[in-house]
Design a protein around this motif. Structure first.
Motif, PDB file in Angstrom:
ATOM      1  N   CYS A   1      18.974   6.582  62.826  1.00 51.44           N
ATOM      2  CA  CYS A   1      19.934   7.959  63.490  1.00 51.44           C
ATOM      3  C   CYS A   1      18.623   9.166  63.902  1.00 51.44           C
ATOM      4  O   CYS A   1      18.450   9.824  64.989  1.00 51.44           O
ATOM      5  CB  CYS A   1      21.075   8.598  62.541  1.00 51.44           C
ATOM      6  N   TYR A   2      18.058   9.007  62.697  1.00 55.62           N
ATOM      7  CA  TYR A   2      17.157  10.638  62.841  1.00 55.62           C
ATOM      8  C   TYR A   2      15.583  10.953  63.385  1.00 55.62           C
ATOM      9  O   TYR A   2      15.115   9.139  62.839  1.00 55.62           O
ATOM     10  CB  TYR A   2      17.007  11.166  61.162  1.00 55.62           C
ATOM     11  N   ILE A   3      15.218  11.250  63.755  1.00 59.22           N
ATOM     12  CA  ILE A   3      13.917  11.202  64.659  1.00 59.22           C
ATOM     13  C   ILE A   3      12.881  12.175  63.711  1.00 59.22           C
ATOM     14  O   ILE A   3      12.206  11.622  63.369  1.00 59.22           O
ATOM     15  CB  ILE A   3      14.018  11.844  66.476  1.00 59.22           C
ATOM     16  N   GLU A   4      14.075  13.304  63.115  1.00 58.62           N
ATOM     17  CA  GLU A   4      13.128  13.754  62.071  1.00 58.62           C
ATOM     18  C   GLU A   4      14.096  15.173  61.498  1.00 58.62           C
ATOM     19  O   GLU A   4      15.307  14.617  62.289  1.00 58.62           O
ATOM     20  CB  GLU A   4      12.374  15.315  63.785  1.00 58.62           C
ATOM     21  N   ASN A   5      13.580  15.002  60.370  1.00 60.09           N
ATOM     22  CA  ASN A   5      14.558  15.515  59.831  1.00 60.09           C
ATOM     23  C   ASN A   5      13.935  16.892  59.236  1.00 60.09           C
ATOM     24  O   ASN A   5      13.389  17.635  59.439  1.00 60.09           O
ATOM     25  CB  ASN A   5      15.450  14.955  58.576  1.00 60.09           C
ATOM     26  N   THR A   6      14.843  18.263  59.492  1.00 63.13           N
ATOM     27  CA  THR A   6      15.083  19.405  58.769  1.00 63.13           C
ATOM     28  C   THR A   6      15.546  19.629  57.041  1.00 63.13           C
ATOM     29  O   THR A   6      16.356  20.745  57.724  1.00 63.13           O
ATOM     30  CB  THR A   6      15.301  20.305  59.584  1.00 63.13           C
ATOM     31  N   PHE A   7      15.383  18.514  56.370  1.00 63.80           N
ATOM     32  CA  PHE A   7      15.970  18.902  54.709  1.00 63.80           C
ATOM     33  C   PHE A   7      15.933  19.525  54.343  1.00 63.80           C
ATOM     34  O   PHE A   7      16.819  20.108  54.057  1.00 63.80           O
ATOM     35  CB  PHE A   7      16.421  17.183  54.137  1.00 63.80           C
ATOM     36  N   ASP A   8      14.703  19.880  54.171  1.00 63.04           N
ATOM     37  CA  ASP A   8      14.260  20.990  53.427  1.00 63.04           C
ATOM     38  C   ASP A   8      14.903  22.416  53.450  1.00 63.04           C
ATOM     39  O   ASP A   8      15.424  23.219  53.042  1.00 63.04           O
ATOM     40  CB  ASP A   8      12.701  20.723  53.003  1.00 63.04           C
ATOM     41  N   GLN A   9      14.469  22.284  54.583  1.00 62.48           N
ATOM     42  CA  GLN A   9      15.175  24.165  55.510  1.00 62.48           C
ATOM     43  C   GLN A   9      16.180  24.068  55.585  1.00 62.48           C
ATOM     44  O   GLN A   9      16.695  25.182  54.956  1.00 62.48           O
ATOM     45  CB  GLN A   9      14.279  23.937  57.428  1.00 62.48           C
ATOM     46  N   ALA A  10      16.986  23.058  55.769  1.00 60.41           N
ATOM     47  CA  ALA A  10      18.726  23.275  55.677  1.00 60.41           C
ATOM     48  C   ALA A  10      19.386  23.372  54.474  1.00 60.41           C
ATOM     49  O   ALA A  10      20.286  23.575  54.283  1.00 60.41           O
ATOM     50  CB  ALA A  10      18.907  22.334  56.439  1.00 60.41           C
ATOM     51  N   LEU A  11      18.381  22.979  53.224  1.00 63.89           N
ATOM     52  CA  LEU A  11      18.283  22.849  51.920  1.00 63.89           C
ATOM     53  C   LEU A  11      18.385  24.370  51.266  1.00 63.89           C
ATOM     54  O   LEU A  11      19.001  25.480  50.583  1.00 63.89           O
ATOM     55  CB  LEU A  11      17.685  21.916  50.621  1.00 63.89           C
ATOM     56  N   THR A  12      17.425  25.236  51.687  1.00 63.52           N
ATOM     57  CA  THR A  12      17.397  25.676  51.270  1.00 63.52           C
ATOM     58  C   THR A  12      17.773  27.486  51.962  1.00 63.52           C
ATOM     59  O   THR A  12      18.353  27.868  51.458  1.00 63.52           O
ATOM     60  CB  THR A  12      15.016  26.330  51.691  1.00 63.52           C
TER      61      THR A  12
END
Lengths: 486, 95
Positions: free
Chosen positions: A42-53
């Protein structure tokens, strides 16, 4: 709290507000699950770290006046996101990092949601199965021995909502790209009235048809997300000045007395018996809710798809002229400027995109313009007139969303027309610019979800949402896939 | 009307998409099946019907004639495949 990811967007926001759960817990719940669900692609690019911060910061200072506070939301990779790769699932835009944010996504972040990542789709939103993506096909969480497509073009968005990899998402719908994948994955997809949401910062496909809209777990979430993303925008001259109502607060399931049309022309050849039965079930539900259901006629329905496959490629051929290897994205070398353009576009675009550019160029070219493009625009008028007439007698129109349930990967890829037929029931609403929603309404014999579509009057999303909400509450659809990919 | 190899060559040229034998073969088949499909529209009576280009039913709003700087050159050029001294670089155009 376990399984936070199963909560609806509205539930998540309420529980954050009441401090029952933290923003960080919520984000972590979706991130953990998304990390374990790479197989669905589903994900081409993730911004998991930014979202967690960001979620940790949000926990320090709750802003409960914000409508989406703390919600992690991934978006279709057609929305430009500042500093985050935006590809439209094309090799042509691989590595492209916009210096600006689309209006729709800006509005979402302004209400306190955090970007979780960019979701796979068909290349330039051209496809009905997510198989034209440069980054590989998305897989539907529903399975029938073989892996199934999630529909398209917003396939990554639909699978991600269905499989609980994002709290909600926004997709785009040019001919059914929100509603058809919603139907294939047992989720709710709303295409608003043309002009309801700004197109600014969305990679353009067919500008007179493209419209962004919510893809969610239920109707209430859809109403909430719509009220966030709708509204006039100076940067899009086609965006409407109509007032944006608080759709989610106004939502009500009492639809007694509502007049609902059943268009006889939507009983097309090749539609499955199970889908006709589901449609009948929808009619029964509406009657039991006190609605007045009547047969109506939309005589030009069968011409909607051929009209679409002239107008959409024509607009696409013009919109995609901008990909020239000069200003952004992919470039292939050539001995001179023209050869550089030609090589760039030949190697940067996939086959379906090239097919549509060529058809679009053909129908606009000298000698063919009147016979194809102008004729299609005239038939488009007739299709819109049909709806105008129908809406003198009814408030909404009920139809199935798709002629079949989700199909296997590879099943339709070699036959463009077979693939195009997926959109036969969704395209008319785009041509007429009308709001339309797909809601999950049942399962077929293979346990695959099926959707019903409600089409409404221009800018009457509230009635469409109320009607959908009433059906949802009566049918009480529950997703029932197993986490086979984890 | 049907699409021949020459037509594919011509529209590929107009579309600025490099073409070759294999590409033309594939496209002839696909494009003809799409054309055959859309030609259903020939059945429709369209005399005296106004074309519909957009469903938007509102007057265009005029913006104030003000300079509105959104991005600087540096931002815009950051995505270019080749640039130099605030300009895009392309293959030589003038001999």
């Amino acid at each position: 709290m376990s399984e936070i990811y199963k909560l609806t967007l509205c539930q998540i926001i309420e529980k954050i507000k009441s401090k029952e759960i933290s923003c960080e817990e919520v984000t972590k719940s979706f991130v953990d699950r998304a990390v374990k669900s790479k197989k669905l692609n589903c994900y081409i690019e993730n911004t998991f770290d930014q979202a967690l911060t960001k979620s940790k910061d949000q926990d320090k200072k709750l802003e409960s006046d914000k409508k989406l506070f703390g919600a992690p939301i991934a978006v279709k990779d057609l929305f430009c996101t500042k500093g985050v790769q935006t590809t439209a699932s094309s090799k042509m835009l691989e590595g492209f990092k916009p210096e600006y944010e689309s209006t729709v996504t800006s509005k979402i972040w302004n209400e306190g949601a955090n970007l979780l990542g960019k979701l796979n789709c068909d290349e330039y939103a051209m496809g009905s199965s997510n198989e034209t993506s440069h980054f590989g096909n998305v897989i539907n969480p529903y399975k029938n021995n073989k892996d199934l497509v999630p529909g398209g073009s917003s396939g990554g968005s639909a699978s991600a909502v269905a499989a609980y990899l994002t709290s909600a998402t926004v997709g785009t719908d040019t001919g059914g790209s929100i509603r058809q994948p919603a139907s294939f994955t047992g989720t709710v997809g709303l295409k608003p009235t043309y002009g309801r949401c700004s197109r600014w910062g969305i990679v353009a496909f067919a500008s007179s048809l493209d419209q962004a809209g919510p893809m969610t777990k239920d109707v209430k979430d859809s109403a909430l997300l719509l009220e966030v993303i709708a509204g006039h925008d100076n940067k899009d001259s086609t965006s409407a000045q109509n007032k944006v109502e608080p759709f989610s607060q106004n939502l009500k399931k009492d639809i007694k007395g509502l007049k609902i049309g059943i268009p006889k022309e939507y009983k097309i050849d090749g539609i499955s018996k199970e889908i006709l039965n589901l449609w009948e079930k929808g009619v029964e539900v509406l009657k039991s809710l006190g609605c007045e259901v009547k047969e109506i006629s939309l005589p030009h329905t069968k011409y909607a798809l051929p009209t679409y496959y002239i107008i959409a490629p024509a607009e696409a051929s013009s919109n995609l002229a901008r990909y020239d290897g000069v200003r952004y994205g992919f470039r292939a070398e050539g001995k001179d400027l023209i050869e550089m353009y030609e090589n760039t576009r030949s190697l940067g675009f996939g086959d379906e995109v090239k097919r549509r550019i060529l058809i679009g160029t053909y129908v606009l070219s000298s000698g063919y313009y009147d016979a194809y493009y102008l004729k299609a625009q005239k038939v488009r008028r007739l299709i819109k007139n049909d709806f105008d007439e129908a809406f003198k007698k009814v408030d909404t129109i009920l139809t199935p969303t798709t002629p079949s349930s989700a199909f296997a990967i590879g099943e339709n890829i070699d036959d463009p027309i077979a693939m195009y037929l997926n959109d036969v029931l969704t395209v008319p609403a785009n041509l007429a610019g009308l709001p339309a929603i797909s809601i999950p309404a049942g399962y077929d014999q293979n346990n695959l979800p099926l959707g019903l579509q409600l089409i409404g009057k221009p800018f009457d999303e509230q009635t469409v949402l109320n009607n959908a909400f009433a059906i949802e509450q009566s049918i009480n659809f529950n997703s029932n896939f197993k986490d086979w990919w984890m | 009307m049907s699409i021949t190899k020459d037509t594919v060559k011509k529209i590929s040229k107009l579309s600025r998409i490099a073409s070759n034998e294999k590409f033309e073969e594939n496209m002839i088949k696909d494009l003809n099946s799409i054309l055959k499909f859309v030609e259903q529209l020939n059945e429709v009576k369209i005399e005296n019907i106004e074309p519909l280009a957009s469903t938007v039913d509102q007057e265009l709003i005029k913006r104030d004639d003000k300079v509105n700087l959104m991005n600087g050159k540096k931002d815009i050029l950051s995505n270019s495949p080749a640039d130099n001294e605030n300009f895009y670089v392309v293959p030589k155009v003038i001999e």
